[in-house]
Design a protein around this motif. Structure first.
Motif, PDB file in Angstrom:
ATOM      1  N   GLY B  10      25.581  21.258  14.182  1.00  0.00           N
ATOM      2  CA  GLY B  10      25.550  22.571  14.818  1.00  0.00           C
ATOM      3  C   GLY B  10      25.632  23.677  13.783  1.00  0.00           C
ATOM      4  N   ALA B  85      16.418  18.914  13.985  1.00  0.00           N
ATOM      5  CA  ALA B  85      16.957  17.555  13.898  1.00  0.00           C
ATOM      6  C   ALA B  85      18.072  17.439  14.933  1.00  0.00           C
ATOM      7  CB  ALA B  85      17.504  17.294  12.497  1.00  0.00           C
ATOM      8  N   ILE B 162      28.406  37.645  30.069  1.00  0.00           N
ATOM      9  CA  ILE B 162      27.035  37.191  29.814  1.00  0.00           C
ATOM     10  C   ILE B 162      26.095  37.737  30.887  1.00  0.00           C
ATOM     11  CG2 ILE B 162      25.530  35.174  29.666  1.00  0.00           C
ATOM     12  CD1 ILE B 162      27.714  33.728  28.208  1.00  0.00           C
ATOM     13  N   LEU B 255      30.009  21.049  24.895  1.00  0.00           N
ATOM     14  CA  LEU B 255      29.235  19.815  24.740  1.00  0.00           C
ATOM     15  C   LEU B 255      30.156  18.786  24.075  1.00  0.00           C
ATOM     16  CD1 LEU B 255      25.802  21.280  23.567  1.00  0.00           C
ATOM     17  CD2 LEU B 255      26.492  20.568  25.861  1.00  0.00           C
TER      18      LEU B 255
HETATM   19  C1  LIG Z   1      24.822  36.243  26.487  1.00  0.00           C
HETATM   20  C2  LIG Z   1      25.969  35.979  25.537  1.00  0.00           C
HETATM   21  C3  LIG Z   1      26.669  37.087  25.001  1.00  0.00           C
HETATM   22  C4  LIG Z   1      27.738  36.863  24.110  1.00  0.00           C
HETATM   23  N1  LIG Z   1      28.366  37.972  23.560  1.00  0.00           N
HETATM   24  C5  LIG Z   1      29.361  37.789  22.633  1.00  0.00           C
HETATM   25  C6  LIG Z   1      30.002  38.918  21.987  1.00  0.00           C
HETATM   26  O1  LIG Z   1      29.665  40.094  22.238  1.00  0.00           O
HETATM   27  N2  LIG Z   1      30.984  38.658  21.069  1.00  0.00           N
HETATM   28  C7  LIG Z   1      31.356  37.380  20.760  1.00  0.00           C
HETATM   29  O2  LIG Z   1      32.222  37.198  19.906  1.00  0.00           O
HETATM   30  N3  LIG Z   1      30.764  36.311  21.355  1.00  0.00           N
HETATM   31  C8  LIG Z   1      29.785  36.474  22.280  1.00  0.00           C
HETATM   32  N4  LIG Z   1      29.194  35.372  22.889  1.00  0.00           N
HETATM   33  C9  LIG Z   1      29.691  34.017  22.606  1.00  0.00           C
HETATM   34  C10 LIG Z   1      29.176  33.407  21.332  1.00  0.00           C
HETATM   35  O3  LIG Z   1      27.784  33.531  21.214  1.00  0.00           O
HETATM   36  C11 LIG Z   1      29.542  31.922  21.281  1.00  0.00           C
HETATM   37  O4  LIG Z   1      30.905  31.791  21.569  1.00  0.00           O
HETATM   38  C12 LIG Z   1      29.282  31.344  19.894  1.00  0.00           C
HETATM   39  O5  LIG Z   1      27.895  31.402  19.576  1.00  0.00           O
HETATM   40  C13 LIG Z   1      29.768  29.901  19.782  1.00  0.00           C
HETATM   41  O6  LIG Z   1      29.495  29.431  18.489  1.00  0.00           O
HETATM   42  P1  LIG Z   1      29.363  27.898  18.131  1.00  0.00           P
HETATM   43  O7  LIG Z   1      29.013  27.843  16.680  1.00  0.00           O
HETATM   44  O8  LIG Z   1      30.559  27.198  18.601  1.00  0.00           O
HETATM   45  O9  LIG Z   1      28.174  27.350  19.047  1.00  0.00           O
HETATM   46  P2  LIG Z   1      26.637  27.771  19.179  1.00  0.00           P
HETATM   47  O10 LIG Z   1      26.401  29.161  18.742  1.00  0.00           O
HETATM   48  O11 LIG Z   1      26.268  27.400  20.559  1.00  0.00           O
HETATM   49  O12 LIG Z   1      25.897  26.798  18.153  1.00  0.00           O
HETATM   50  C14 LIG Z   1      25.812  25.416  18.372  1.00  0.00           C
HETATM   51  C15 LIG Z   1      24.625  24.858  17.616  1.00  0.00           C
HETATM   52  O13 LIG Z   1      24.659  23.453  17.694  1.00  0.00           O
HETATM   53  C16 LIG Z   1      23.363  22.946  17.830  1.00  0.00           C
HETATM   54  N5  LIG Z   1      23.444  21.622  18.463  1.00  0.00           N
HETATM   55  C17 LIG Z   1      24.040  21.302  19.646  1.00  0.00           C
HETATM   56  N6  LIG Z   1      23.951  19.988  19.886  1.00  0.00           N
HETATM   57  C18 LIG Z   1      23.286  19.448  18.834  1.00  0.00           C
HETATM   58  C19 LIG Z   1      22.890  18.116  18.501  1.00  0.00           C
HETATM   59  N7  LIG Z   1      23.173  17.069  19.299  1.00  0.00           N
HETATM   60  N8  LIG Z   1      22.201  17.923  17.356  1.00  0.00           N
HETATM   61  C20 LIG Z   1      21.917  18.959  16.537  1.00  0.00           C
HETATM   62  N9  LIG Z   1      22.284  20.234  16.802  1.00  0.00           N
HETATM   63  C21 LIG Z   1      22.965  20.482  17.928  1.00  0.00           C
HETATM   64  C22 LIG Z   1      22.658  23.988  18.676  1.00  0.00           C
HETATM   65  O14 LIG Z   1      21.257  23.957  18.476  1.00  0.00           O
HETATM   66  C23 LIG Z   1      23.284  25.290  18.180  1.00  0.00           C
HETATM   67  O15 LIG Z   1      22.526  25.907  17.174  1.00  0.00           O
HETATM   68  C24 LIG Z   1      28.120  35.543  23.785  1.00  0.00           C
HETATM   69  C25 LIG Z   1      27.423  34.451  24.315  1.00  0.00           C
HETATM   70  C26 LIG Z   1      26.354  34.643  25.163  1.00  0.00           C
HETATM   71  C27 LIG Z   1      25.594  33.423  25.700  1.00  0.00           C
END
Ligand SMILES: Cc1cc2nc3c(=O)[nH]c(=O)nc-3n(C[C@H](O)[C@H](O)[C@H](O)COP(=O)(O)OP(=O)(O)OC[C@H]3O[C@@H](n4cnc5c(N)ncnc54)[C@H](O)[C@@H]3O)c2cc1C
Lengths: 101, 364
Positions: B10, B85, B162, B255
């Motif tokens: 990720g 990937a 959202i 997830l």
């Molecule tokens: C509409 C919206 C508005 C938001 N506004 C804000 C805001 O104003 N301020 C704020 O702080 N947060 C905001 N958020 C929340 C924030 O975007 C998320 O909390 C944050 O992106 C989570 O980060 P993460 O790295 O945990 O996961 P993600 O950003 O979801 O990244 C996970 C990555 O893992 C990859 N992945 C998943 N499974 C696999 C697999 N099996 N194999 C390979 N790759 C995989 C995916 O492709 C993805 O790129 C918002 C979210 C949304 C949807």
């Protein structure tokens, strides 16, 4: 439908990419995913459910939900929402679970 | 079998921050993401972020993604990145299987960080599988990343942040939001976002739900119904709205599948969005050497995902015998930032959830 004007984002002209959908010619743009190119051409039904044969479109657009699976160049179950469009791809709707030949 | 020291699954804010700190500590990192673009959910976020300055608040989400990717540039020799990937399997003998470019690869890791994020939930109503019914985040991806609008007239279900933000972005992109529908008696997200929509004339219907989507091969409308205090539809209150897209914004669920395949304990913690791995205070799961960060360990925000990612990267590095030169200072700083991000009334639910998902198994 392509967004032409946007207050924050620029969507500059990108190179057209020719592909086929259900055998007919279609144009996408460089950088599109397959599903994005189809939506830009007004196609939202991408597959058919395996039991009741209901039309399906994508739901999540990040590769989770499996609702965008299509047959691409003969290969079934391609996640079209995260697969980049490439020149000459043959894309067809998938009915059911798909089978390898 | 490909041998790797630290694998991070990720490349959202959590994974990118984990990679940077682990590389600083001297780890050799493999970062894997199934998307063609790096940055996770950030790449589609055109709004300026809330949160604190340290986590780049007031910057637009996609700019934060660019900055985090740029932060990895100096570590080009030690951070390898696989895009497009997908990790499809995870095995208790420290093996991941990856599907990429028509090829199936096996990786053996010494330590692993799961930063896979969360998935959008669906909602049960008649015809909810019709093309044109989308997750709100999916619509955001389609319009803000690819410049394509899925419909001209949209109905949004759910008024959390959202739902509110995506309504505003739909209007920016040229769509009409016919209604914002919320089952609860009041708006779920921040008032500032809701006020913006009110000023733009979007009807906000509380105590209302969607009972049916209309159409044969694509959405042509929705049927809404009023709800009583017990959230049951009130007979005689059904109304129809014509639209060509329905966005469902009813929350995200972590997830958990890869953690589950590895045999980690993953209880259900409603406050964190669903099934989450139990974590010790260093973000290690009940499987030694396997860490988790970001929405994958509890749905929060990008700001906490970045800090949690740093913490996971720091401790995965230590687990591998690479003590970061500033380990203690960074550790203290991250914990302080997390408690301030989760402080106050908005953090109460998260704090309650984290208590349930905390375990002291690997305390050293
Ligand atoms: C509409 C919206 C508005 C938001 N506004 C804000 C805001 O104003 N301020 C704020 O702080 N947060 C905001 N958020 C929340 C924030 O975007 C998320 O909390 C944050 O992106 C989570 O980060 P993460 O790295 O945990 O996961 P993600 O950003 O979801 O990244 C996970 C990555 O893992 C990859 N992945 C998943 N499974 C696999 C697999 N099996 N194999 C390979 N790759 C995989 C995916 O492709 C993805 O790129 C918002 C979210 C949304 C949807």
């Amino acid at each position: 439908m392509r967004i032409e004007q946007h207050p924050i984002l620029d969507f500059p002209e990108r190179k057209p990419i020719a592909f086929t959908f259900e055998g007919g010619p279609m144009l996408g743009r460089e950088g599109d995913t397959i599903a994005a190119a189809l939506h830009a051409n007004g196609i939202s039904a991408l597959s058919e459910s395996s039991e009741l044969h209901r039309p399906r479109g994508f739901y999540c657009a990040i590769g989770n939900c499996s609702s965008c699976h299509m047959v691409v160049d003969g290969i079934p179950n391609v996640k079209t929402c995260i697969t980049p469009l490439r020149e000459g791809m043959a894309v067809t709707r998938q009915a059911g679970k798909g089978a390898y030949r | 079998m490909i041998e790797k020291e630290l694998v991070i699954v990720g490349a959202g804010p959590a994974g990118l921050c984990a990679a940077r700190i682990a590389a600083e500590a001297g780890c050799r990192v493999l970062l894997i993401d199934r998307s063609p673009l790096l940055g996770g959910q950030l790449i589609k976020q055109t709004h300026k972020f809330f949160g604190s300055e340290q986590q780049r608040a007031k910057t637009r989400g996609f700019r934060i993604a660019e900055a985090l990717v740029a932060d990895l540039k100096p570590f080009g020799d030690t951070v390898e990145i696989w895009q497009e990937a997908t990790v499809v399997g995870a095995y208790p003998d420290s093996v991941l299987t990856v599907w990429t470019n028509g090829e199936y690869r096996k990786i053996h890791f010494q330590s692993l960080i799961l930063a896979v994020g969360a998935g959008e939930r669906s909602l049960a109503f008649e015809n909810n599988d019709l093309p044109g019914v989308y997750g709100a985040g999916a619509v955001q991806t389609l319009m803000n990343v690819y410049g394509v609008l899925p419909g001209k007239e949209v109905v949004m279900i759910g008024s959390g942040n959202i739902g509110l933000i995506v309504c505003y972005q739909l209007i920016q992109a040229g769509a009409v939001v016919k209604a914002l529908v919320e089952a609860a008696p009041k708006i779920g997200g921040y008032k500032v976002h809701a006020s913006k929509l009110r000023r733009l004339g979007v009807p906000i219907l509380t105590r209302t739900t969607v009972v049916r989507a209309l159409g044969d091969s694509a959405v042509k409308g929705v049927v809404l119904s009023g709800l009583d205090e017990n959230w049951n539809p009130i007979p005689g209150t059904e109304s129809e709205i014509a639209c060509d897209a329905v966005c469902v914004a009813v929350g995200l669920s972590p997830l958990y599948q890869l953690a589950w395949m590895l045999g980690a304990e993953i209880p259900y913690v409603g406050e964190l969005g669903g099934m989450v791995p139990l974590l010790d205070e260093n973000r290690q799961t009940t499987v030694s050497g396997v860490f988790a960060a970001g929405d994958a360990s509890g749905v929060e925000e990008a700001s906490s995902a970045m800090v949690g990612g740093r913490l996971a990267g720091l401790h995965a590095a230590r687990f591998l015998g690479h003590l970061h030169p500033d380990h203690t200072a960074i550790d203290t700083e991250c914990r302080a930032q997390l408690s301030s991000l989760r402080g106050g009334p908005f953090g109460a639910k998260i704090r309650a959830g984290l208590k349930k998902a905390e375990v002291k198994v690997h305390a050293r």
